[in-house]
Design a protein around this motif. Structure first.
Motif, PDB file in Angstrom:
ATOM      1  N   GLY A  16      -1.573   9.617  -9.708  1.00  0.00           N
ATOM      2  CA  GLY A  16      -2.069   9.270  -8.383  1.00  0.00           C
ATOM      3  C   GLY A  16      -3.578   9.109  -8.355  1.00  0.00           C
ATOM      4  N   ARG A  17      -4.293   9.985  -9.047  1.00  0.00           N
ATOM      5  CA  ARG A  17      -5.745   9.852  -9.109  1.00  0.00           C
ATOM      6  C   ARG A  17      -6.157   8.548  -9.788  1.00  0.00           C
ATOM      7  NH1 ARG A  17      -8.936  15.502 -10.402  1.00  0.00           N
ATOM      8  NH2 ARG A  17      -8.069  16.749  -8.691  1.00  0.00           N
ATOM      9  N   ARG A  76       1.085   4.059  -3.084  1.00  0.00           N
ATOM     10  CA  ARG A  76       0.708   5.444  -2.831  1.00  0.00           C
ATOM     11  C   ARG A  76       1.794   6.423  -3.283  1.00  0.00           C
ATOM     12  NH1 ARG A  76      -0.340   4.804   2.038  1.00  0.00           N
ATOM     13  NH2 ARG A  76       1.426   5.803   3.097  1.00  0.00           N
ATOM     14  N   ALA A 100      -4.463   5.802  -9.938  1.00  0.00           N
ATOM     15  CA  ALA A 100      -4.134   4.685  -9.057  1.00  0.00           C
ATOM     16  C   ALA A 100      -5.176   4.514  -7.952  1.00  0.00           C
ATOM     17  CB  ALA A 100      -2.748   4.889  -8.443  1.00  0.00           C
ATOM     18  N   ARG A 101      -5.795   5.630  -7.545  1.00  0.00           N
ATOM     19  CA  ARG A 101      -6.837   5.563  -6.501  1.00  0.00           C
ATOM     20  C   ARG A 101      -8.226   5.305  -7.070  1.00  0.00           C
ATOM     21  NH1 ARG A 101      -3.960  10.274  -5.047  1.00  0.00           N
ATOM     22  NH2 ARG A 101      -5.704  11.578  -5.762  1.00  0.00           N
ATOM     23  N   PRO A 131       0.813  -1.230   0.000  1.00  0.00           N
ATOM     24  CA  PRO A 131       0.000   0.000   0.000  1.00  0.00           C
ATOM     25  C   PRO A 131       0.843   1.274   0.000  1.00  0.00           C
ATOM     26  CG  PRO A 131      -0.863  -1.588   1.572  1.00  0.00           C
ATOM     27  CD  PRO A 131       0.461  -2.110   1.138  1.00  0.00           C
ATOM     28  N   ALA A 180      -9.790   7.391  -9.180  1.00  0.00           N
ATOM     29  CA  ALA A 180     -10.468   8.655  -9.458  1.00  0.00           C
ATOM     30  C   ALA A 180     -10.237   9.066 -10.905  1.00  0.00           C
ATOM     31  CB  ALA A 180      -9.973   9.741  -8.497  1.00  0.00           C
ATOM     32  N   GLY A 199      -3.203   2.995 -12.918  1.00  0.00           N
ATOM     33  CA  GLY A 199      -2.253   4.045 -12.600  1.00  0.00           C
ATOM     34  C   GLY A 199      -1.036   4.013 -13.490  1.00  0.00           C
TER      35      GLY A 199
END
Length: 218
Positions: free
Chosen positions: A179-180, A46, A182-183, A42, A185, A123
């Motif tokens: 990053g978005r 991140r 990967a999350r 994790p 979003a 991502g």
């Protein structure tokens, strides 16, 4: 302009130094990051977008001192200044060659290194896209910094101090887009902002770099 672009590509491939050093630095940074921060998946997932984007930025920076310094040393810049091709076009060709041999390979290598950092598949895809969109800005901003320090003895540190603040928007939008994604979003907004930054740099930086070269060549 195309002839100058092909010339710079041939010189970059033959010399190999800056091109190989950038890829090696990028790879080493990605490989060593898990040893530095730990193997927790994790955590790695991140920080992976920021680490890889920062690595790409610094890898591009490593080869910028070769962009115009060799031409300034052997008198090629003086010939380009009086050539039929506008100096702005010559700078644009050199920045494009730098992106082809540095930024584009970094973008293509990023998904492979993303696996080492546990970056999710979505991502990794957006990371490649963001690097492909954003690294032209790094090369064209770097051309401006190289023009300001052309002919300066050991101007690499000075050039880094000039261009690093200008790299910050590209770094923020590029890392945020990956990053978005990967999350889970939507990365569309930072990608569009990143594209706007790159287009602005491609349009304006050759003009600024050519003006700086004309001052240095007086």
């Amino acid at each position: 302009m195309i002839a100058l672009l092909l010339r710079d590509l041939r010189l970059a491939v033959r010399a190999g130094g800056g091109f190989g050093l950038a890829l090696a630095f990028f790879t080493i940074l990605a490989v060593l990051t898990p040893f530095a921060v730990g193997p927790e998946t994790p955590l790695l997932a991140r920080i992976a977008p920021g680490v890889l984007w920062l690595g790409a930025l610094l890898a591009c920076l490593l080869s910028l001192d070769r962009l115009l310094a060799l031409d300034a040393a052997d008198g090629t810049l003086e010939l380009l200044a009086v050539a039929p091709l506008p100096l702005e076009g010559a700078v644009a060709a050199k920045a494009a060659a730098h992106w082809i041999v540095t930024g584009l390979p970094l973008a293509l290598l990023a998904p492979v290194l993303g696996v080492l950092l546990s970056l999710p598949g979505q991502g990794a895809w957006v990371l490649t896209l963001s690097l492909g969109i954003g690294t032209p800005a790094l090369s064209f901003i770097g051309a401006f910094g190289a023009a300001l320090t052309a002919g300066v003895q050991r101007g690499g540190l000075l050039m880094a101090l000039i261009v690093l603040p200008l790299y910050v928007p590209t770094l923020i939008f590029g890392a945020e887009a990956a990053g978005r994604a990967a999350r889970g979003a939507d990365p569309a907004t930072p990608l569009m902002l990143l594209g706007a930054v790159s287009l602005g740099c491609v349009a304006l930086m050759p003009l600024a770099a050519a003006a700086a070269l004309r001052v240095n060549l007086r």
